[in-house]
Enzyme design. Structure first.
Site, PDB file in Angstrom:
ATOM      1  NE  ARG A 154      21.094  47.224 109.321  1.00 51.13           N
ATOM      2  CZ  ARG A 154      20.944  47.534 110.559  1.00 51.13           C
ATOM      3  NH1 ARG A 154      21.614  47.947 111.518  1.00 51.13           N
ATOM      4  NH2 ARG A 154      19.658  47.468 110.962  1.00 51.13           N
ATOM      5  CG  HIS A 162      14.972  49.096 109.147  1.00 51.39           C
ATOM      6  ND1 HIS A 162      15.367  47.905 109.113  1.00 51.39           N
ATOM      7  CD2 HIS A 162      15.689  49.624 110.175  1.00 51.39           C
ATOM      8  CE1 HIS A 162      15.628  47.371 110.199  1.00 51.39           C
ATOM      9  NE2 HIS A 162      16.180  48.241 110.915  1.00 51.39           N
ATOM     10  CD  GLN A 187      12.871  49.035 113.985  1.00 49.68           C
ATOM     11  OE1 GLN A 187      13.946  48.622 113.991  1.00 49.68           O
ATOM     12  NE2 GLN A 187      11.898  49.333 114.893  1.00 49.68           N
ATOM     13  CG  ASP A 200      16.113  56.465 113.417  1.00 47.68           C
ATOM     14  OD1 ASP A 200      16.899  56.185 114.077  1.00 47.68           O
ATOM     15  OD2 ASP A 200      16.292  56.385 112.146  1.00 47.68           O
ATOM     16  CB  CYS A 239      13.984  52.006 114.747  1.00 45.71           C
ATOM     17  SG  CYS A 239      15.375  53.232 114.354  1.00 45.71           S
ATOM     18  NE  ARG A 283      13.633  44.684 113.842  1.00 48.48           N
ATOM     19  CZ  ARG A 283      14.981  45.160 113.267  1.00 48.48           C
ATOM     20  NH1 ARG A 283      15.229  46.282 113.705  1.00 48.48           N
ATOM     21  NH2 ARG A 283      15.637  44.419 112.214  1.00 48.48           N
TER      22      ARG A 283
HETATM   23  N1   CP Z   1      16.765  49.142 114.807  1.00 53.23           N
HETATM   24  C1   CP Z   1      17.727  48.591 114.252  1.00 53.23           C
HETATM   25  O1   CP Z   1      17.647  48.228 113.081  1.00 53.23           O
HETATM   26  O2   CP Z   1      18.894  48.333 115.230  1.00 53.23           O
HETATM   27  P1   CP Z   1      20.245  47.877 114.713  1.00 53.23           P
HETATM   28  O3   CP Z   1      21.098  49.127 113.934  1.00 53.23           O
HETATM   29  O4   CP Z   1      20.865  47.578 116.129  1.00 53.23           O
HETATM   30  O5   CP Z   1      20.313  46.576 114.186  1.00 53.23           O
HETATM   31  N1  NVA Z   2      18.354  55.410 110.323  1.00 54.60           N
HETATM   32  C1  NVA Z   2      19.181  54.721 111.160  1.00 54.60           C
HETATM   33  C2  NVA Z   2      18.372  53.285 111.584  1.00 54.60           C
HETATM   34  C3  NVA Z   2      19.252  52.603 112.514  1.00 54.60           C
HETATM   35  C4  NVA Z   2      18.641  51.180 112.765  1.00 54.60           C
HETATM   36  C5  NVA Z   2      20.389  54.472 110.236  1.00 54.60           C
HETATM   37  O1  NVA Z   2      20.096  54.074 108.853  1.00 54.60           O
HETATM   38  O2  NVA Z   2      21.440  54.358 110.713  1.00 54.60           O
END
Ligand code: CP
Ligand code: NVA
Length: 302
Positions: free
Chosen positions: A103, A130, A133, A221, A261, A289
């Site tokens: 990530r 993502h 997701q 989101d 998400c 997930r």
């Molecule tokens: N949806 C998602 O990726 O959640 P987190 O940021 O908690 O991993």
């Molecule tokens: N768009 C958000 C998604 C979190 C799961 C971010 O990147 O923070």
């Protein structure tokens, strides 16, 4: 193979992952359906430059359920945080583990990991995409509607990483896509062009009502993604009318579902009433997930 973008999978591969995820969901907790031999003895290195609840827990629980082991690695605690190169990190981790999840802020980081690792690399959120997701989202849509093809998905809010992957997935799976975002926050032109080349039909409009009209799925989101915090005030001002609330939902089909998400900022992009209401499939989406990432880990690492 790597999973850096949802387009690294073909539509058939996505279908197979979703079928397998359904199977793994059905057999979870069934002693006759033990999955612990699938990744027995294998380890996953999960690198996080940003916080996470769902992604971290789903990866760790998935690896345990499949008989393997996940290592949570905060980039701050790795030598990466002191200047060891991404390439060296990828090469070294490849000698220890059977897969790397990452990530990151910059999508180029997962690409660099992918170039230098000799084990599969999975993007578990970058500024661009993502993909894990979106597999959970597709699984949830299929559970609710029994199909993906022909569904209309409306995205309301920021044209961000999750939106990008949704646009690409919709194009690949024969779904119609409409995005409502304020000017300046539209999805990347590159993503829209890529979706078009995949046969997608993506309407990008400024009016949330127009996007949601006739939609089967309404998705949103946060307005302030991880990394956007410095722009919070500007974003809150720009996104005010892009809230998924009961009024907006009246324009969708009566059987429409709502996805998010998570994490949600209740009262901003979504109201409590919608999030906790009968149209919300958000908790199923979140649970999915786990099941969908198991199918991904099996495909890439078994
Ligand atoms: N949806 C998602 O990726 O959640 P987190 O940021 O908690 O991993
Ligand atoms: N768009 C958000 C998604 C979190 C799961 C971010 O990147 O923070």
């Amino acid at each position: 193979m790597n999973l850096l973008s949802i387009t690294d999978l073909s539509p058939d591969e996505i279908g197979a992952i979703l079928d397998r995820a359904d199977e793994l969901k059905a057999r979870r907790g069934d002693p006759a359906g033990d999955s612990r031999s699938i990744l027995a003895g294998k380890s996953l290195a999960a690198i996080f430059e940003k916080p996470s609840t769902r992604t971290r827990v789903s990866l760790e629980v998935a690896m345990t359920d499949l008989g393997g082991h996940a290592l949570y690695l905060s980039s701050k605690d790795l030598q990466l945080g002191r200047g060891e190169t991404i390439a060296d990190t990828a090469r070294v981790l490849s000698r220890f583990v059977s897969g790397i999840a990452a990530r990151v802020y910059d999508h180029a980081t997962v690409e660099e990991l992918g170039r230098h690792a000799t084990v599969p690399v999975i993007n578990v959120l970058s500024n661009a995409e993502h993909p894990c997701q979106i597999l959970a989202d597709l699984m949830t849509m299929r559970e609710r509607f029994g199909r993906l093809e022909g569904l209309k998905v409306a995205w309301v809010g920021d044209g961000n990483n999750v939106c990008n992957s949704t646009i690409l997935a919709a194009a690949m799976m024969g779904m119609e896509m409409a995005v409502a975002s304020p000017p300046g926050y539209w999805p990347d032109r590159k993503i829209l062009d890529q979706a078009e080349s995949l046969g997608g039909r993506t309407a990008v409009v400024a009016d949330p009502v127009e996007a949601v009209r006739g939609a089967d799925v309404v998705e949103t989101d946060t307005w302030i993604s991880m990394g956007d915090e410095a722009e919070a005030a500007k974003r809150l001002a720009a996104f005010g009318r892009y809230q998924v609330n009961a009024d907006l939902m009246r324009h969708a089909k009566s059987a429409a579902i709502v996805l998010h998400c998570l994490p949600a900022h209740r009262g901003q992009e979504i109201t409590d009433e919608v999030m906790d209401g009968p149209k919300s499939a958000i908790l199923d989406q979140s649970e999915n997930r786990l099941h969908s990432v198991k199918a991904v880990l099996e495909k890439l690492m078994a």
